[in-house]
Design a protein around this motif. Structure first.
Motif, PDB file in Angstrom:
ATOM      1  N   MET A   1       0.839  -1.194   0.000  1.00 50.14           N
ATOM      2  CA  MET A   1       0.000   0.000   0.000  1.00 50.14           C
ATOM      3  C   MET A   1       0.873   1.243   0.000  1.00 50.14           C
ATOM      4  O   MET A   1       1.942   1.278   0.605  1.00 50.14           O
ATOM      5  N   PRO A   2       0.411   2.357  -0.614  1.00 54.68           N
ATOM      6  CA  PRO A   2       1.187   3.577  -0.668  1.00 54.68           C
ATOM      7  C   PRO A   2       1.534   4.129   0.703  1.00 54.68           C
ATOM      8  O   PRO A   2       2.519   4.836   0.856  1.00 54.68           O
ATOM      9  N   ILE A   3       0.705   3.817   1.714  1.00 58.25           N
ATOM     10  CA  ILE A   3       0.922   4.375   3.038  1.00 58.25           C
ATOM     11  C   ILE A   3       2.308   4.042   3.574  1.00 58.25           C
ATOM     12  O   ILE A   3       2.887   4.803   4.349  1.00 58.25           O
ATOM     13  N   THR A   4       2.895   2.945   3.135  1.00 60.97           N
ATOM     14  CA  THR A   4       4.216   2.556   3.611  1.00 60.97           C
ATOM     15  C   THR A   4       5.314   3.426   3.023  1.00 60.97           C
ATOM     16  O   THR A   4       6.444   3.399   3.487  1.00 60.97           O
TER      17      THR A   4
ATOM     18  N   ASP B   1      -1.625   4.544  -7.144  1.00 55.78           N
ATOM     19  CA  ASP B   1      -0.354   4.042  -6.634  1.00 55.78           C
ATOM     20  C   ASP B   1      -0.478   2.598  -6.147  1.00 55.78           C
ATOM     21  O   ASP B   1       0.405   1.773  -6.387  1.00 55.78           O
ATOM     22  N   GLY B   2      -1.589   2.289  -5.496  1.00 50.50           N
ATOM     23  CA  GLY B   2      -1.748   0.952  -4.950  1.00 50.50           C
ATOM     24  C   GLY B   2      -2.066  -0.105  -5.986  1.00 50.50           C
ATOM     25  O   GLY B   2      -1.623  -1.250  -5.866  1.00 50.50           O
ATOM     26  N   VAL B   3      -2.820   0.261  -7.018  1.00 51.50           N
ATOM     27  CA  VAL B   3      -3.267  -0.722  -8.003  1.00 51.50           C
ATOM     28  C   VAL B   3      -2.368  -0.748  -9.239  1.00 51.50           C
ATOM     29  O   VAL B   3      -1.968  -1.819  -9.704  1.00 51.50           O
ATOM     30  N   PHE B   4      -2.040   0.420  -9.772  1.00 54.53           N
ATOM     31  CA  PHE B   4      -1.368   0.472 -11.065  1.00 54.53           C
ATOM     32  C   PHE B   4       0.152   0.652 -10.987  1.00 54.53           C
ATOM     33  O   PHE B   4       0.862   0.343 -11.943  1.00 54.53           O
ATOM     34  N   ILE B   5       0.641   1.168  -9.876  1.00 51.22           N
ATOM     35  CA  ILE B   5       2.097   1.275  -9.709  1.00 51.22           C
ATOM     36  C   ILE B   5       2.580   0.134  -8.839  1.00 51.22           C
ATOM     37  O   ILE B   5       3.357  -0.716  -9.267  1.00 51.22           O
ATOM     38  N   GLY B   6       2.097   0.077  -7.610  1.00 55.31           N
ATOM     39  CA  GLY B   6       2.438  -1.046  -6.733  1.00 55.31           C
ATOM     40  C   GLY B   6       3.857  -0.977  -6.206  1.00 55.31           C
ATOM     41  O   GLY B   6       4.696  -0.219  -6.677  1.00 55.31           O
ATOM     42  N   GLN B   7       4.130  -1.825  -5.226  1.00 59.11           N
ATOM     43  CA  GLN B   7       5.434  -1.815  -4.571  1.00 59.11           C
ATOM     44  C   GLN B   7       6.566  -2.244  -5.503  1.00 59.11           C
ATOM     45  O   GLN B   7       7.690  -1.796  -5.382  1.00 59.11           O
ATOM     46  N   THR B   8       6.266  -3.088  -6.460  1.00 65.28           N
ATOM     47  CA  THR B   8       7.345  -3.635  -7.289  1.00 65.28           C
ATOM     48  C   THR B   8       7.856  -2.639  -8.311  1.00 65.28           C
ATOM     49  O   THR B   8       8.968  -2.770  -8.787  1.00 65.28           O
TER      50      THR B   8
END
Length: 252
Positions: free
Chosen positions: A1-4, A235-242
């Motif tokens: 999640m972007p919050i991190t 950010d959470g769906v289309f960018i993501g952590q990876t």
């Protein structure tokens, strides 16, 4: 999640030369945007006897804001990222693309730029009123909040897709054009109901200069909620952590 990815920032970053230059760029670009946008409405009123409330006035406001935002984003994009809007800055913060301290400086610069633009307009026009944003008859505060949420969601989602997403490729000038277009289109959609702010700074300047605060909270709550939803979704769906790439902080 972007919050991190959220970063508070350090005092050293807040007083760093590049941060201060970026804040100055936000002040200037917001001044340019508000001067042109607010000034267009004042000019149309003068030429057509309060014609800014007519369909032609709405089209004129849409074009003026769209063109001015395209320029304002373009001239500051390489310095500050071309936010020109506290809601965009808030969305960038939630996605980890700007620290909280840097974002606060942006907010101050954007609001001051808007106030300065309205003061310059009032002086240059011989004291004509810089009208604060207001709700049309039959539109409640909560109606307007929903409008602002939806319109600002579209704006910040566009910013993420064309300017923030690391997979965007070499879009170049497309980002400022797309951002200007979505603002112009949203003014056509919502301008007759609540003025279609989508930008707390744009609402803040006229409110300060005219000292009119009726329903002013709407123009902060709606845009900030809309920006938060857009940032978290994109950010959470289309960018993501990876694939997420936070802005460089090595200099700080």
């Amino acid at each position: 999640m972007p919050i991190t990815s959220i970063a508070v920032g350090t005092p050293a970053e807040a007083v760093h030369r590049e941060t201060l230059k970026a804040a100055l760029a936000e002040f200037i670009s917001t001044l340019i945007f508000v001067f042109a946008g607010e000034g267009s409405g004042m000019a149309f009123n003068k030429l057509t006897d309060d014609g800014s409330t007519t369909p032609a006035g709405l089209v004129a406001a849409s074009l003026a804001h769209g063109f001015a935002l395209f320029v304002a984003v373009s001239v500051s994009a390489n310095i500050s990222g071309g936010h020109v809007n506290p809601a965009v800055t808030f969305g960038a913060f939630l996605g980890g693309n700007i620290s909280m301290l840097r974002g606060i400086l942006y907010w101050i610069a954007q609001c001051l730029g808007s106030v300065a633009a309205c003061l310059l307009l009032k002086f240059a026009t011989g004291g004509l009123e810089t009208s604060a944003f207001s709700l049309s008859a039959g539109v409640s505060s909560w109606n307007a909040v929903v409008l602002e949420i939806v319109m600002t969601f579209g704006l910040v989602y566009t910013v993420y897709a064309t300017a923030v997403d690391p997979k965007k490729g070499n879009l170049g000038v497309i980002a400022p054009i797309a951002i200007g277009f979505i603002v112009g289109a949203n003014i056509l959609a919502g301008g007759a109901f609540d003025g279609a702010s989508m930008n707390p700074a744009v609402s803040f300047g006229p409110a300060v200069v005219s000292w009119t605060w009726t329903h002013h909270w709407v123009y902060w709550a709606g845009p900030l909620i809309g920006a938060a939803i857009a940032a978290l979704v994109y950010d959470g769906v289309f960018i993501g952590q990876t694939t997420h790439e936070q802005l460089p902080t090595a200099d700080f």
